[in-house]
Enzyme design. Structure first.
Site, short mmCIF file in Angstrom:
data_model
loop_
_atom_site.label_atom_id
_atom_site.label_comp_id
_atom_site.label_asym_id
_atom_site.label_seq_id
_atom_site.Cartn_x
_atom_site.Cartn_y
_atom_site.Cartn_z
N LEU A 31 0.93 -1.17 0.01
CA LEU A 31 -0.09 -0.13 0.08
C LEU A 31 0.81 1.38 -0.12
O LEU A 31 1.74 1.49 0.62
CB LEU A 31 -0.89 -0.02 1.06
CG LEU A 31 -1.82 -1.18 1.42
CD1 LEU A 31 -2.91 -0.96 2.40
CD2 LEU A 31 -2.65 -1.37 0.14
N HIS A 32 0.35 2.08 -0.61
CA HIS A 32 1.04 3.46 -0.75
C HIS A 32 -0.02 4.56 -0.71
O HIS A 32 -1.20 4.53 -0.33
CB HIS A 32 1.69 3.57 -2.03
CG HIS A 32 1.07 3.37 -3.46
ND1 HIS A 32 0.12 4.07 -3.72
CD2 HIS A 32 1.10 2.36 -4.20
CE1 HIS A 32 -0.42 3.59 -4.91
NE2 HIS A 32 0.26 2.38 -5.17
N GLY A 34 -1.46 6.44 -3.01
CA GLY A 34 -2.62 6.21 -3.64
C GLY A 34 -3.66 5.47 -2.90
O GLY A 34 -5.06 5.79 -3.17
N HIS A 35 -3.34 4.33 -2.22
CA HIS A 35 -4.33 3.38 -1.76
C HIS A 35 -5.18 4.03 -0.40
O HIS A 35 -6.10 3.89 -0.29
CB HIS A 35 -3.71 1.93 -1.17
CG HIS A 35 -3.26 1.21 -2.00
ND1 HIS A 35 -1.81 1.05 -2.36
CD2 HIS A 35 -3.76 0.32 -3.15
CE1 HIS A 35 -1.50 0.30 -3.48
NE2 HIS A 35 -2.86 -0.30 -3.90
N SER A 185 2.62 0.56 -6.90
CA SER A 185 3.29 -0.27 -6.23
C SER A 185 4.62 -0.66 -6.92
O SER A 185 5.62 -1.02 -6.24
CB SER A 185 2.54 -1.42 -5.67
OG SER A 185 1.54 -1.19 -4.81
#
Length: 282
Positions: A31-32, A34-35, A185
């Site tokens: 996860l980053h 954006g998530h 990702s």
């Protein structure tokens, strides 16, 4: 407190305990930011947020990066906890595919054989199959998908509509780094030089959007995007760069349109897209 479950039975029990509306965010982990934007959007619309973390083998080809794909469950769980996620479903492969592969797959239709589907044969069969399975087991009222994977979002909407799945599909705008690179990702695979080369994708899209903003027709918009890609940072190898209407049908002439690009940067394949507004013919 975020509840972590691994089996369908555990998920069913956790889901039964959620009263009110439930929004699901389906991920492959790693996860980053954006998530995190997807999680915030889900929190704003739903009473409870349920996240799935599953690296789906069905959507990886034989020469793709299934074994290399980053798996960071502990970090992902902390992100979910901070975001107020109620339940995280992180199954092993055999939990969703007891026989290794399903006997029945979802066919994506003609659109699923184009663009990403042409470059990655069978990709959307795997994507739609796992999305449909996860919709069944999570039973959400809303499902949130990023516009970064615009073809996937479009196909999921078609599947839900055609198969009468009782869920609202919500698209969430792409999140970008300050220099324009779309968050992914797979960005963590990039070396510093490759990271610079990856800006060719967003640079091409921005050039096309800028041309559209001053009234260029579809051909000129696409030409501007191609020129920007070719003159951008070296190191990116173009797979496709196309202009479609907002439903991914070819030949847009006026109104809302979508520009999509895919390219290889080193051994990493990246995709991006951007909405553009084509001026009507005068």
């Amino acid at each position: 407190m975020t509840e972590l479950v691994h089996t369908r039975a555990e998920l069913a029990a956790a889901r039964d305990g959620l009263t009110g509306t439930v929004g699901v965010v389906m991920t492959m982990g790693a996860l980053h930011s954006g998530h995190e934007t997807l999680l915030r959007a889900a929190r704003e619309r739903a009473d409870h947020v349920l996240v799935t973390i599953f690296v789906n083998p069905l959507q990886f080809g034989p020469d793709e990066d299934f074994n290399r794909y980053p798996r960071t469950l502990d970090v992902d769980l902390e992100i979910c906890r901070r975001a107020g996620v109620a339940v995280v479903f992180a199954p092993v492969v055999t939990e969703l595919y007891p026989e290794g592969k399903p006997r029945v797959w979802v066919a994506p239709g003609q659109l699923g054989e184009e663009l990403e589907g042409q470059s990655r044969p069978g990709f959307f069969h795997g994507v739609l199959t796992v999305v449909l399975k996860l919709l069944h087991v999570t039973r959400p009222d809303l499902a949130f998908f990023g516009e970064k994977d615009y073809q996937q979002l479009t196909l999921v909407r078609r599947m839900v509509g055609d198969l009468d799945v009782p869920v609202e599909i919500v698209g969430v705008p792409t999140v970008r780094e300050p220099d324009g690179l779309a968050l992914s990702s797979r960005n963590r695979y990039l070396s510093p030089d490759e990271r610079a080369a990856a800006l060719s994708l967003s640079g091409a899209l921005r050039a096309g959007a800028a041309a559209a903003a001053v009234g260029a027709d579809a051909g000129a918009v696409l030409a501007a995007a191609h020129a920007a890609f070719e003159s951008g940072p070296s190191g990116a190898r173009l797979d496709y760069l196309v202009l479609t209407d907002s439903d991914l049908e070819p030949g847009p002439t006026a109104g809302p349109a979508r520009m999509l690009v895919a390219a290889w940067v080193g051994t990493t394949r990246l995709i991006d897209n951007m909405s553009v507004q084509l001026a009507p013919y005068s």
